[in-house]
Structure formats: C-alpha cells, structure tokens
Design an enzyme around this catalytic site. Structure first.
Site, PDB file in Angstrom:
ATOM      1  N   LYS A  37       0.847  -1.203   0.000  1.00 22.55           N
ATOM      2  CA  LYS A  37       0.000   0.000   0.000  1.00 22.55           C
ATOM      3  C   LYS A  37       0.881   1.251   0.000  1.00 22.55           C
ATOM      4  O   LYS A  37       2.079   1.171   0.303  1.00 22.55           O
ATOM      5  CB  LYS A  37      -0.916  -0.020   1.227  1.00 22.55           C
ATOM      6  CG  LYS A  37      -0.183   0.059   2.551  1.00 22.55           C
ATOM      7  CD  LYS A  37      -1.099  -0.258   3.722  1.00 22.55           C
ATOM      8  CE  LYS A  37      -0.330  -0.158   5.029  1.00 22.55           C
ATOM      9  NZ  LYS A  37      -1.093  -0.716   6.158  1.00 22.55           N
ATOM     10  N   ARG A 138     -11.205   0.446  14.386  1.00 23.62           N
ATOM     11  CA  ARG A 138     -10.896   1.221  13.193  1.00 23.62           C
ATOM     12  C   ARG A 138     -11.801   0.771  12.058  1.00 23.62           C
ATOM     13  O   ARG A 138     -12.634   1.502  11.591  1.00 23.62           O
ATOM     14  CB  ARG A 138      -9.415   1.064  12.831  1.00 23.62           C
ATOM     15  CG  ARG A 138      -8.937   2.006  11.748  1.00 23.62           C
ATOM     16  CD  ARG A 138      -7.434   1.941  11.530  1.00 23.62           C
ATOM     17  NE  ARG A 138      -6.977   0.674  10.966  1.00 23.62           N
ATOM     18  CZ  ARG A 138      -5.740   0.465  10.535  1.00 23.62           C
ATOM     19  NH1 ARG A 138      -4.834   1.430  10.617  1.00 23.62           N
ATOM     20  NH2 ARG A 138      -5.382  -0.716  10.042  1.00 23.62           N
ATOM     21  N   TYR A 294      15.271  30.828   4.341  1.00 21.75           N
ATOM     22  CA  TYR A 294      14.182  31.715   4.754  1.00 21.75           C
ATOM     23  C   TYR A 294      14.346  32.152   6.198  1.00 21.75           C
ATOM     24  O   TYR A 294      14.585  31.332   7.090  1.00 21.75           O
ATOM     25  CB  TYR A 294      12.833  31.004   4.593  1.00 21.75           C
ATOM     26  CG  TYR A 294      12.375  30.945   3.156  1.00 21.75           C
ATOM     27  CD1 TYR A 294      12.143  32.114   2.438  1.00 21.75           C
ATOM     28  CD2 TYR A 294      12.185  29.725   2.510  1.00 21.75           C
ATOM     29  CE1 TYR A 294      11.724  32.069   1.110  1.00 21.75           C
ATOM     30  CE2 TYR A 294      11.764  29.668   1.191  1.00 21.75           C
ATOM     31  CZ  TYR A 294      11.543  30.847   0.496  1.00 21.75           C
ATOM     32  OH  TYR A 294      11.133  30.811  -0.818  1.00 21.75           O
ATOM     33  N   MET A 342      10.740  24.466  -0.312  1.00 23.55           N
ATOM     34  CA  MET A 342       9.876  23.531  -1.041  1.00 23.55           C
ATOM     35  C   MET A 342      10.693  22.617  -1.951  1.00 23.55           C
ATOM     36  O   MET A 342      10.487  21.401  -1.979  1.00 23.55           O
ATOM     37  CB  MET A 342       8.850  24.305  -1.876  1.00 23.55           C
ATOM     38  CG  MET A 342       7.880  23.401  -2.606  1.00 23.55           C
ATOM     39  SD  MET A 342       6.734  24.303  -3.649  1.00 23.55           S
ATOM     40  CE  MET A 342       5.651  25.036  -2.442  1.00 23.55           C
TER      41      MET A 342
END
Ligand SMILES: *Cc1c(COP(=O)(O)O)cnc(C)c1O
Length: 402
Positions: A37, A138, A294, A342
């Site tokens: 998964k 769950r 930054y 980023m």
C-alpha cells in the site's frame, strides 16, 4: 525521463531477501501477504509488487481499488487484497480486475452484489475477506460485549453471503492495535475475541480458507501466532500473515508489556531496500554572522561553506528537519542549514573537505562507513519510519538497482 538529480534506489536483492527471511520466520504453516500500500511504503508499487511475486508472494495487499488495478497490470497471476474496503463506483473495477476486497459494512456487500448482477457473475464466485474489529476500533465488524451478542452483527453479515449470493467468504481477518508490545494484554484480548468470532462463524457452517492476521511485528515478535495457527489447522484453513514495513528492511521496535523498550529483535537480518540520493548543485562561502535560508534561521558561527541540494519538502524532505537533520556527503554527516525550502535544501559542508558540485548526497541510506536510516529521521521529527518513507514524493523517480 527524469534528469533532475534526485532519485531513490530500490535494491532488488534486499527486497527479495527480506521477503524470504519473513517467509522463513513465518514458517511452513503460514502464507504471506506482501503489503504494498501507499506506493509500496514509498518504494514504488510497480517496481516492488512484481519482485515480491517473483520472490514467492501469492498475495499482495493494497489499500484501495486504484492501487489494486495498478498492481494487476504488472502482476497478472497474484491474488490482490484491497484492505480498506470499497466505495461507490469501485465494485465493477474490483471485479473486472479480480481484486479481493476486505468487507465489513452492509454497503460493501450491496455494492458488490449490484456490480456482480450487472456483470452476470456466477453465484459464490467473488471471494471477499471479512474483517472483524476485535479491539482496534478502526474498521471491521465489531465484536463487542460477551457471548452471543458479541457476534450477532458478524453472523448477520455472514447470513447474507449464503447460497444466493455472488460472494463467497474466503477469509476472516483482523488487525492488531499493539503488535509491537511483546506479551501485551491488548493483543491477548484481540486474539481471544478473534478466536471466539471464528468459532461462531464456523459453527454456522462457514469454512474460511484463510485466517488473516498480523503485520511485521506479529511475525518478528511471534506474538501469539501459534494459537492462531492451531485454530486455523483445526478448521481446515491456513494462516495468512501480512508484513509491510519489514519487507522494506525496517523491523519494528518492540516494547515489553511494562513499557520498556525491547529494541529491534532480529535487527541485523533486514536490509533497508531504499536509498534516497541527490547531488550537490551549488556551493557558497559565508562569513561569520551571515544567514542562510528563509528568515536566516541558520547563522554562520564561523566562516562556513554551504552546499545546495535540489530537493525540499515537496520531495519529502520534512520541514521539521530544518536546522536538525543531516545528509551524507563524502561519507560524512553534513547538517541541514536553515529552513528546508519547497524544492531546495541547504547543508553545511564546512567540515566536509573537498565537497564539490556533483558530489553524490545520501538523504537515506549508506555512504562509506556512515548511514542514515528512516528510523533516525523519524526520531528527529517525532514520527515513525512509515511516514518518512511514504512521504517521499512521487516526483522522485524510483530506480531499481541489483
Ligand atoms: C499496513 C497493514 C499491514 C502491514 O503492517 P506493517 O506494520 O507495515 O507490517 C498489515 N495489515 C493491515 C491491515 C495493514 O493495514
């Protein structure tokens, strides 16, 4: 084609060896379902699923129908279990691609029956696995309370998958909430709820082929596999164990039931499958007191040399690693300097003699005698290796290596 120098190497050999190790720990009495998964925990679902099938996995576990369809395209012969149920608009694709859904809600059965009628499938021809909520709260049919009331809901669901149905219950499944706690009370309770539910189901004539339980920690900690194997044998089923993380080379950390760490049992035998790499693309020298990134959260405390890496939080370099994490260059740790951007990260190479443009940089993996593991990064930012690994963005190409 990807030309940006950011990539993740996926070691075929390590993945296959980890699978075999898990199969031998599970023993001949159990089958393995290899969990792929979330893009194979960030390792590349299309790359990993066929390797696992070649290594011997007959079952592959995915989260959703969409992942199942992708696996089916590269693993035509494998059984594919969709572990998080199905949703509107997915049942036809599940049937057409021969995916096996985990079901527990009434609407799961309704969606599948309606799609099966539309596709004119034969009675009892669609296998499903019924999940039982034995205490994780769950997903799954809840078995709560005691005695017959505990299993009422389960028996009600099973009664609909009888002779007139297109569906056939092939497995009963549960998931443990605390498998890394050795001899834990929670697992003991869940196991006994599970056994009770299975016995109730077989008492009304159900004959599952598999009893599906457990993850990597269950196999490595051997937490109560024996009683479930005995139960499976008694009802003519086989145990199906579902490892994920350990396949990728990260054994879980175990705890004693009192809470103290038991470390990573069998740590040495699993090899991390993924190495995340990039290259130095720029260098600059700062005088004492100059800032970087930054808001200049890094300030040079001495004349410093900084290197630029062309990947940032959009690639999965967690922003919490700002001024905290490190990477490997020339076999040495280079600390992250300032905030992760980023698409870019700055690292301090003042103590990496000779650092140059083009140098290979390791974000996760080994270089020379040094290593950075997903566990180490997880510890630095307060999470688990699962999140670090599946956080590696899709724009980072996965490259198979021997
Ligand atoms: C993710 C998952 C697993 C695998 O767990 P690991 O801890 O990665 O081994 C097994 N079963 C289910 C239902 C899961 O969701």
């Amino acid at each position: 084609m990807s030309t940006r120098p950011v990539w993740a190497e996926i070691s075929r050999r390590s993945l296959v060896e980890n699978y075999r190790k898990l199969q031998s720990l599970a023993g001949p009495g159990a089958d393995l379902l290899a969990v792929v998964k979330a893009n194979a925990y960030g390792h590349g679902i299309l790359e990993c699923a066929p390797l696992l099938v070649d290594a011997g996995a007959r079952w592959i576990g995915v989260t959703c129908v969409e992942e199942g369809v992708r696996v089916r395209a590269v693993c035509p012969g494998a059984r594919v279990l969709v572990m998080s149920g199905i949703w509107q608009g997915e049942a036809e694709a599940a049937i057409e691609h021969r995916l096996t859904p985990v079901v527990w809600e009434q609407f799961h059965l309704d969606l599948l029956e309606a799609a099966a009628a539309g596709l004119k499938v034969a009675p009892q021809s669609l296998p499903v696995h019924i999940e039982i909520d034995t205490g994780m709260s769950r997903q799954g049919v809840r078995v709560a309370g005691s005695g017959t009331t505990a299993v009422t809901q389960l028996l009600e669901l099973l009664s609909q998958v009888g002779a007139g149905s297109s569906l056939r219950v092939e497995a009963l499944m549960t998931h443990f909430s605390a498998p890394e706690v050795l001899d834990g009370e929670a697992t003991r309770i869940q196991r006994s709820n599970f056994i009770e539910a299975i016995e109730a189901a077989t008492a009304v004539g159900m004959q599952p082929r598999w009893v599906s339980v457990g993850n990597s920690a269950t196999i490595l900690g051997q937490s109560g596999i024996a009683p479930l194997e005995a139960l499976s044998a008694r009802i003519g089923a086989r145990l199906l164990l579902r490892p994920g993380l350990a396949l990728y080379g990260y054994p879980p950390r175990f705890e004693r039931s009192g809470g103290q760490s038991a470390g990573a049992l069998q740590d040495t035998v699993f090899q991390p499958v993924l190495a995340w790499k990039t290259r130095v693309t720029s260098l600059r020298d700062l005088a004492s007191g100059e800032g970087a990134g930054y808001n200049s959260t890094f300030r040079a405390a001495r004349p410093s040399r900084l290197a630029l890496l062309p990947c940032g939080y959009a690639d999965g370099v967690n922003r919490l690693l700002s001024n905290r994490g490190s990477v490997l260059i020339r076999g040495l740790h280079a600390p992250i300097a300032g905030r992760v951007s980023m698409d870019q990260t700055i690292v301090d190479v003042t103590d990496v003699p000779g650092a140059s443009i083009g140098d290979e940089v390791v974000l996760i993996g080994r270089q020379g005698g040094a290593a950075i593991s997903a566990w180490e990064i997880a510890d630095q930012i307060g999470t688990i290796p699962y999140e670090v690994l599946c956080g590696i963005n899709l724009r980072v190409p996965r490259v198979l290596v021997p």
